[in-house]
Each structure stands twice: as structure tokens, then as C-alpha cells.
Design a protein around this motif. Sequence first.
Motif, PDB file in Angstrom:
ATOM      1  N   ASP A  82      36.010  -5.505  12.960  1.00  0.00           N
ATOM      2  CA  ASP A  82      36.790  -6.261  11.977  1.00  0.00           C
ATOM      3  C   ASP A  82      36.049  -7.579  11.750  1.00  0.00           C
ATOM      4  N   VAL A  83      35.536  -7.789  10.540  1.00  0.00           N
ATOM      5  CA  VAL A  83      34.709  -8.968  10.259  1.00  0.00           C
ATOM      6  C   VAL A  83      35.497 -10.135   9.671  1.00  0.00           C
ATOM      7  N   ARG A  84      36.823 -10.057   9.728  1.00  0.00           N
ATOM      8  CA  ARG A  84      37.632 -11.170   9.242  1.00  0.00           C
ATOM      9  C   ARG A  84      37.639 -12.304  10.266  1.00  0.00           C
ATOM     10  N   GLU A  85      38.161 -13.444   9.839  1.00  0.00           N
ATOM     11  CA  GLU A  85      38.263 -14.601  10.719  1.00  0.00           C
ATOM     12  C   GLU A  85      39.339 -14.349  11.784  1.00  0.00           C
ATOM     13  N   PRO A  86      39.238 -15.015  12.948  1.00  0.00           N
ATOM     14  CA  PRO A  86      40.218 -14.776  14.026  1.00  0.00           C
ATOM     15  C   PRO A  86      41.677 -14.950  13.601  1.00  0.00           C
ATOM     16  N   PHE A  87      41.979 -15.939  12.756  1.00  0.00           N
ATOM     17  CA  PHE A  87      43.381 -16.121  12.336  1.00  0.00           C
ATOM     18  C   PHE A  87      43.866 -14.935  11.516  1.00  0.00           C
ATOM     19  N   ALA A 107      30.356 -14.270   9.690  1.00  0.00           N
ATOM     20  CA  ALA A 107      29.333 -15.276   9.975  1.00  0.00           C
ATOM     21  C   ALA A 107      28.609 -15.003  11.294  1.00  0.00           C
ATOM     22  N   GLY A 108      29.224 -14.241  12.194  1.00  0.00           N
ATOM     23  CA  GLY A 108      28.609 -13.967  13.491  1.00  0.00           C
ATOM     24  C   GLY A 108      27.998 -12.589  13.628  1.00  0.00           C
ATOM     25  N   VAL A 109      28.073 -11.775  12.592  1.00  0.00           N
ATOM     26  CA  VAL A 109      27.611 -10.387  12.688  1.00  0.00           C
ATOM     27  C   VAL A 109      26.128 -10.300  13.049  1.00  0.00           C
ATOM     28  N   VAL A 110      25.296 -11.077  12.394  1.00  0.00           N
ATOM     29  CA  VAL A 110      23.858 -11.029  12.680  1.00  0.00           C
ATOM     30  C   VAL A 110      23.587 -11.577  14.078  1.00  0.00           C
ATOM     31  N   ILE A 111      24.256 -12.665  14.429  1.00  0.00           N
ATOM     32  CA  ILE A 111      24.059 -13.291  15.745  1.00  0.00           C
ATOM     33  C   ILE A 111      24.512 -12.363  16.870  1.00  0.00           C
ATOM     34  N   SER A 160      33.143  -6.674   4.624  1.00  0.00           N
ATOM     35  CA  SER A 160      32.596  -5.626   5.482  1.00  0.00           C
ATOM     36  C   SER A 160      31.393  -4.957   4.813  1.00  0.00           C
ATOM     37  N   ALA A 161      31.400  -4.850   3.495  1.00  0.00           N
ATOM     38  CA  ALA A 161      30.228  -4.327   2.780  1.00  0.00           C
ATOM     39  C   ALA A 161      29.047  -5.272   2.971  1.00  0.00           C
ATOM     40  N   ASN A 162      29.305  -6.562   2.903  1.00  0.00           N
ATOM     41  CA  ASN A 162      28.271  -7.569   3.132  1.00  0.00           C
ATOM     42  C   ASN A 162      27.714  -7.422   4.547  1.00  0.00           C
ATOM     43  N   ALA A 163      28.586  -7.245   5.532  1.00  0.00           N
ATOM     44  CA  ALA A 163      28.152  -7.073   6.920  1.00  0.00           C
ATOM     45  C   ALA A 163      27.270  -5.831   7.063  1.00  0.00           C
ATOM     46  N   CYS A 164      27.666  -4.739   6.437  1.00  0.00           N
ATOM     47  CA  CYS A 164      26.863  -3.511   6.487  1.00  0.00           C
ATOM     48  C   CYS A 164      25.464  -3.766   5.934  1.00  0.00           C
ATOM     49  N   MET A 165      25.397  -4.426   4.778  1.00  0.00           N
ATOM     50  CA  MET A 165      24.095  -4.693   4.157  1.00  0.00           C
ATOM     51  C   MET A 165      23.229  -5.578   5.046  1.00  0.00           C
TER      52      MET A 165
END
Length: 105
Positions: free
Chosen positions: A23-28, A43-47, A68-73
Amino acid sequence: MKEISVSELKQWKEEGKKFQLIDVREPFEYEMSNIEGENIPLAGVVIEAEKIAKDIPVVMQCRSGARSANACMQLENNFGYNNLYNLKGGILAWAAEFDSDMQVY
């Protein structure tokens, strides 16, 4: 980019298929409502890429499917992932199809 529908995801869960849900949403946002994925904000997916499996299917999920599409790319382009699926419609689609009581925004 490969996509998966909420119906397909539900089927994977019911069948006990081995996969990772991110889940790539913010913690809140995650605290408000989630479908039991691991929370790694976009923002942390690459890290934090080392936390994301390469040997089993990975479903990336957000509110509507855009982040999530952005994260996949990012993961496909920077790390060569080929096992990623974007959840079409995100948690909004999940709530609409399976959990009308889920708090969405």
C-alpha cells in the motif's frame, strides 16, 4: 504495466495464493482504511525497494490506482522488476465492490 482487478485480488486472497500487497499511500491514509497490505508510502518505494519481493507476484495499491502505477513504473525502470501488478481502482474500487462500510475519502 500489468494490472489486477479487485475481484482478482479477492480471489488470490481466498485461494491463499502467495503474493505481496504493498500500500503506497501515506500512513494516515493507511490507518483510516486498508486491506492488510504492507505500508510503504510512494516517496519511500525506491529507498525501501529491498522490502519488495522479486520472486512472487507483488500487488501495488493506493487510493485510486495512480500512485501505485507510479510506484510500479519506478520499480520496473530502476530495478528491473517484472512481477508487479497495479490494483485497478485502488481501495476505492475495493470499498465499492466488497466493503461499503469502509471509510474512504
